[in-house]
Design a protein around this motif. Structure first.
Motif, PDB file in Angstrom:
ATOM      1  N   LYS A  25      -3.232   1.215  -3.664  1.00 11.77           N
ATOM      2  CA  LYS A  25      -2.297   0.143  -4.007  1.00 11.77           C
ATOM      3  C   LYS A  25      -1.043   0.774  -4.590  1.00 11.77           C
ATOM      4  CE  LYS A  25      -4.764  -3.863  -3.832  1.00 11.77           C
ATOM      5  NZ  LYS A  25      -4.364  -4.972  -3.032  1.00 11.77           N
ATOM      6  N   ILE A  43      -7.221   0.437   2.805  1.00  6.20           N
ATOM      7  CA  ILE A  43      -7.315   1.467   1.762  1.00  6.20           C
ATOM      8  C   ILE A  43      -8.685   2.135   1.814  1.00  6.20           C
ATOM      9  CG2 ILE A  43      -7.426   1.845  -0.736  1.00  6.20           C
ATOM     10  CD1 ILE A  43      -5.246  -0.396  -0.953  1.00  6.20           C
ATOM     11  N   GLU A  72      -5.443  -5.391   3.057  1.00 10.93           N
ATOM     12  CA  GLU A  72      -5.001  -4.186   2.345  1.00 10.93           C
ATOM     13  C   GLU A  72      -6.191  -3.397   1.824  1.00 10.93           C
ATOM     14  OE1 GLU A  72      -2.246  -5.333  -0.717  1.00 10.93           O
ATOM     15  OE2 GLU A  72      -0.643  -5.707   0.720  1.00 10.93           O
ATOM     16  N   ILE A 111       0.849  -1.184   0.000  1.00 13.47           N
ATOM     17  CA  ILE A 111       0.000   0.000   0.000  1.00 13.47           C
ATOM     18  C   ILE A 111       0.884   1.234   0.000  1.00 13.47           C
ATOM     19  CG2 ILE A 111      -1.711   1.283   1.334  1.00 13.47           C
ATOM     20  CD1 ILE A 111      -2.487  -1.394   2.651  1.00 13.47           C
TER      21      ILE A 111
END
Length: 100
Positions: free
Chosen positions: A76, A59, A55, A3
């Motif tokens: 990402k 995010i 992840e 990330i």
């Protein structure tokens, strides 16, 4: 995959990022790049988490969130681009070609 975390405070630490991202899963690694000349943080980081689902959750929760006085940019990370020649010889610009 990892990330990208942008627009960070220059006062942020790896522990700060570990604590925040751990709310969304297992943090495998935090990388805080510094300027080569000054040693000062560059205002962004990379965080690796255990699974893609973790992840994604981080995010979605943190992108655009206000944290340490800044609005985070979280997405990402893109693969690092090669810094090679983009075609042609950089040393041959219409003049004679130097031999080293």
């Amino acid at each position: 995959m990892s990330i990208y975390v942008g627009n960070l405070s220059y006062d942020v630490t790896q522990d700060d990022l570990n604590t925040t991202f751990a709310e969304y899963g297992t943090v495998k690694r935090v990388q805080l790049p510094t300027d080569r000349e000054t040693g000062r943080l560059r205002g962004f980081a990379f965080v690796e988490m255990d699974t893609e689902a973790e992840e994604t959750a981080a995010i979605e929760a943190l992108n655009g969130a206000e944290w340490m006085g800044r609005d985070l940019k979280v997405n990402k990370a893109r693969p690092r681009e090669e810094r090679g020649s983009s075609g042609g010889s950089w040393g041959n610009r219409g003049g004679s070609q130097r031999r080293y």
